[in-house]
Design a protein around this motif. Structure first.
Motif, mmCIF file in Angstrom:
data_model
loop_
_atom_site.group_PDB
_atom_site.id
_atom_site.type_symbol
_atom_site.label_atom_id
_atom_site.label_comp_id
_atom_site.label_asym_id
_atom_site.label_seq_id
_atom_site.Cartn_x
_atom_site.Cartn_y
_atom_site.Cartn_z
ATOM 1 N N GLY A 1 -5.385 -11.955 86.847
ATOM 2 C CA GLY A 1 -6.729 -11.763 87.400
ATOM 3 C C GLY A 1 -7.552 -13.026 87.527
ATOM 4 N N CYS A 2 -6.895 -14.169 87.733
ATOM 5 C CA CYS A 2 -7.625 -15.449 87.744
ATOM 6 C C CYS A 2 -8.362 -15.705 89.059
ATOM 7 C CB CYS A 2 -6.659 -16.592 87.457
ATOM 8 S SG CYS A 2 -5.452 -16.850 88.789
ATOM 9 N N GLU A 3 -8.003 -14.997 90.105
ATOM 10 C CA GLU A 3 -8.648 -15.100 91.425
ATOM 11 C C GLU A 3 -8.315 -16.372 92.197
ATOM 12 O OE1 GLU A 3 -12.814 -13.988 91.582
ATOM 13 O OE2 GLU A 3 -12.622 -12.940 89.679
ATOM 14 N N LEU A 4 -7.380 -17.178 91.705
ATOM 15 C CA LEU A 4 -7.051 -18.410 92.435
ATOM 16 C C LEU A 4 -6.494 -18.105 93.821
ATOM 17 C CD1 LEU A 4 -5.526 -20.721 89.687
ATOM 18 C CD2 LEU A 4 -7.688 -20.992 90.893
ATOM 19 N N CYS A 5 -5.746 -17.021 93.931
ATOM 20 C CA CYS A 5 -5.196 -16.651 95.240
ATOM 21 C C CYS A 5 -6.323 -16.337 96.225
ATOM 22 C CB CYS A 5 -4.248 -15.464 95.105
ATOM 23 S SG CYS A 5 -4.973 -14.067 94.232
ATOM 24 N N ALA A 6 -7.343 -15.648 95.731
ATOM 25 C CA ALA A 6 -8.468 -15.296 96.602
ATOM 26 C C ALA A 6 -9.226 -16.545 97.056
ATOM 27 C CB ALA A 6 -9.405 -14.340 95.876
ATOM 28 N N TYR A 7 -9.376 -17.513 96.147
ATOM 29 C CA TYR A 7 -10.057 -18.758 96.519
ATOM 30 C C TYR A 7 -9.230 -19.561 97.517
ATOM 31 C CZ TYR A 7 -13.767 -18.198 93.081
ATOM 32 O OH TYR A 7 -14.843 -17.732 92.402
ATOM 33 N N ALA A 8 -7.911 -19.492 97.376
ATOM 34 C CA ALA A 8 -7.042 -20.286 98.256
ATOM 35 C C ALA A 8 -6.929 -19.689 99.654
ATOM 36 C CB ALA A 8 -5.648 -20.400 97.644
ATOM 37 N N CYS A 9 -7.214 -18.416 99.777
ATOM 38 C CA CYS A 9 -6.976 -17.723 101.060
ATOM 39 C C CYS A 9 -7.957 -18.193 102.136
ATOM 40 C CB CYS A 9 -7.097 -16.222 100.857
ATOM 41 S SG CYS A 9 -6.892 -15.317 102.402
ATOM 42 N N PRO A 10 -7.445 -18.737 103.235
ATOM 43 C CA PRO A 10 -8.345 -19.221 104.295
ATOM 44 C C PRO A 10 -8.940 -18.091 105.127
ATOM 45 C CG PRO A 10 -6.075 -19.510 104.973
ATOM 46 C CD PRO A 10 -6.031 -18.978 103.571
ATOM 47 N N ALA A 11 -8.374 -16.880 104.985
ATOM 48 C CA ALA A 11 -8.839 -15.760 105.812
ATOM 49 C C ALA A 11 -9.690 -14.777 105.016
ATOM 50 C CB ALA A 11 -7.627 -15.034 106.401
ATOM 51 N N ASP A 12 -9.945 -15.105 103.769
ATOM 52 C CA ASP A 12 -10.753 -14.223 102.918
ATOM 53 C C ASP A 12 -10.166 -12.813 102.888
ATOM 54 O OD1 ASP A 12 -12.765 -13.703 101.171
ATOM 55 O OD2 ASP A 12 -14.327 -13.413 102.674
ATOM 56 N N ALA A 13 -8.842 -12.747 102.725
ATOM 57 C CA ALA A 13 -8.156 -11.457 102.811
ATOM 58 C C ALA A 13 -7.893 -10.821 101.446
ATOM 59 C CB ALA A 13 -6.826 -11.650 103.542
ATOM 60 N N ILE A 14 -8.150 -11.565 100.367
ATOM 61 C CA ILE A 14 -7.791 -11.052 99.035
ATOM 62 C C ILE A 14 -9.048 -10.750 98.229
ATOM 63 C CG2 ILE A 14 -6.548 -11.560 96.890
ATOM 64 C CD1 ILE A 14 -4.677 -13.318 98.385
ATOM 65 N N TRP A 15 -8.997 -9.631 97.548
ATOM 66 C CA TRP A 15 -10.108 -9.209 96.672
ATOM 67 C C TRP A 15 -9.530 -8.979 95.279
ATOM 68 C CZ3 TRP A 15 -15.206 -8.674 96.113
ATOM 69 C CH2 TRP A 15 -15.696 -7.743 95.197
ATOM 70 N N GLY B 1 -1.383 -12.221 77.701
ATOM 71 C CA GLY B 1 -2.595 -13.044 77.712
ATOM 72 C C GLY B 1 -3.859 -12.210 77.638
ATOM 73 N N GLU B 2 -4.961 -12.862 77.978
ATOM 74 C CA GLU B 2 -6.266 -12.228 77.760
ATOM 75 C C GLU B 2 -6.716 -11.305 78.882
ATOM 76 O OE1 GLU B 2 -9.173 -15.214 76.950
ATOM 77 O OE2 GLU B 2 -8.035 -16.036 75.269
ATOM 78 N N ARG B 3 -6.337 -11.636 80.126
ATOM 79 C CA ARG B 3 -6.936 -10.885 81.245
ATOM 80 C C ARG B 3 -5.883 -10.339 82.204
ATOM 81 N NH1 ARG B 3 -12.300 -11.363 82.123
ATOM 82 N NH2 ARG B 3 -12.202 -11.529 84.381
ATOM 83 N N HIS B 4 -6.302 -9.380 82.973
ATOM 84 C CA HIS B 4 -5.447 -8.817 84.018
ATOM 85 C C HIS B 4 -6.323 -8.497 85.232
ATOM 86 C CE1 HIS B 4 -7.167 -5.112 82.366
ATOM 87 N NE2 HIS B 4 -6.885 -4.556 83.537
ATOM 88 N N ALA B 5 -5.679 -8.116 86.317
ATOM 89 C CA ALA B 5 -6.439 -7.733 87.525
ATOM 90 C C ALA B 5 -6.759 -6.247 87.441
ATOM 91 C CB ALA B 5 -5.618 -8.028 88.773
ATOM 92 N N LYS B 6 -8.059 -5.954 87.282
ATOM 93 C CA LYS B 6 -8.475 -4.541 87.266
ATOM 94 C C LYS B 6 -8.347 -3.962 88.675
ATOM 95 C CE LYS B 6 -12.750 -1.948 86.610
ATOM 96 N NZ LYS B 6 -14.192 -2.183 86.544
ATOM 97 N N ASP B 7 -8.724 -4.768 89.649
ATOM 98 C CA ASP B 7 -8.605 -4.346 91.043
ATOM 99 C C ASP B 7 -7.999 -5.510 91.828
ATOM 100 O OD1 ASP B 7 -8.753 -2.973 93.375
ATOM 101 O OD2 ASP B 7 -10.932 -2.958 93.532
ATOM 102 N N TYR B 8 -7.134 -5.186 92.771
ATOM 103 C CA TYR B 8 -6.504 -6.229 93.584
ATOM 104 C C TYR B 8 -6.227 -5.633 94.961
ATOM 105 C CZ TYR B 8 -3.738 -10.350 94.653
ATOM 106 O OH TYR B 8 -3.301 -11.515 95.198
ATOM 107 N N GLN B 9 -6.709 -6.267 95.991
ATOM 108 C CA GLN B 9 -6.492 -5.751 97.351
ATOM 109 C C GLN B 9 -6.159 -6.906 98.304
ATOM 110 O OE1 GLN B 9 -10.020 -3.669 98.605
ATOM 111 N NE2 GLN B 9 -10.053 -2.363 96.798
#
Ligand code: SF4
Ligand code: SF4
Length: 172
Positions: free
Chosen positions: A75-89, A104-112
């Motif tokens: 759930g670090c959101e790095l993929c969402a930041y890297a996406c040039p099309a703003d396609a990841i939530w 580890g400590e965290r996970h993705a509660k929601d991923y789209q």
């Protein structure tokens, strides 16, 4: 003093190197003739599915799990930041120590992933620090509604079926 010979469009040095017009036309007609009678190589998709290499990365994403079933996504959101099309939530959340979703400590509660926006560039995959996100060879991504185009975490965690097994209309 004798006068230098005059260059005309027909006799100038550049013109001498240029092919005559009839040759250009003949070459063009030759190309048309060749293309007209070449063997047909049309793919009969979707009635016939051509196999693609197993590890080709041309299709939908997959959220991967560890061998013990825990999700690799933290759930670090790095993929969402890297996406040039703003396609990841992504919405991250702390793991419950009694019932962790990922190591580890965290996970993705929601991923789209919104496939109306995704351009399949793979930058999200490159950005992922845990190799949780990969691209697959599953390119059958037809959809008829906005809802269908937005893939949820549950769908992304499912490995893709073999190509050609999607229950879509194959009659065209
Ligand atoms: S493949 Fe590219 S466009 Fe698609 S979700 Fe990943 S970063 Fe965004
Ligand atoms: S898929 Fe990778 S980059 Fe994206 S939130 Fe999960 S761990 Fe982070």
């Amino acid at each position: 003093m004798s006068e230098a010979p005059r260059e005309t469009p027909e006799t100038g040095p550049a013109e001498e190197r240029r092919s005559p017009a009839w040759w250009a036309i003949a070459k063009g007609m030759g190309t048309v003739f060749k293309q007209t009678f070449r063997a047909d190589n049309t793919e009969r998709y979707p009635k016939e599915i051509v196999e693609v290499p197993e590890r080709s990365h041309i299709g939908r994403h997959l959220l991967n799990r560890h061998d013990d079933g825990l999700e690799k996504c933290i759930g670090c959101e790095l993929c969402a930041y890297a996406c040039p099309a703003d396609a990841i939530w992504v919405v991250g959340e702390d793991n419950d120590p009694e019932a962790p979703v990922s190591p580890g400590e965290r996970h993705a509660k929601d991923y789209q992933i919104n496939y109306l926006r995704c351009i399949m560039c793979g930058l999200c995959v490159e950005a992922c620090p845990t190799r949780a996100l990969t691209l697959t060879n599953y390119y059958e991504l037809a959809f008829t509604s906005r809802e269908d185009a937005i893939w949820t975490k549950e769908r992304l965690l499912e490995p893709p079926p073999p190509l050609g097994t999607d229950p879509i209309d194959r009659e065209g």
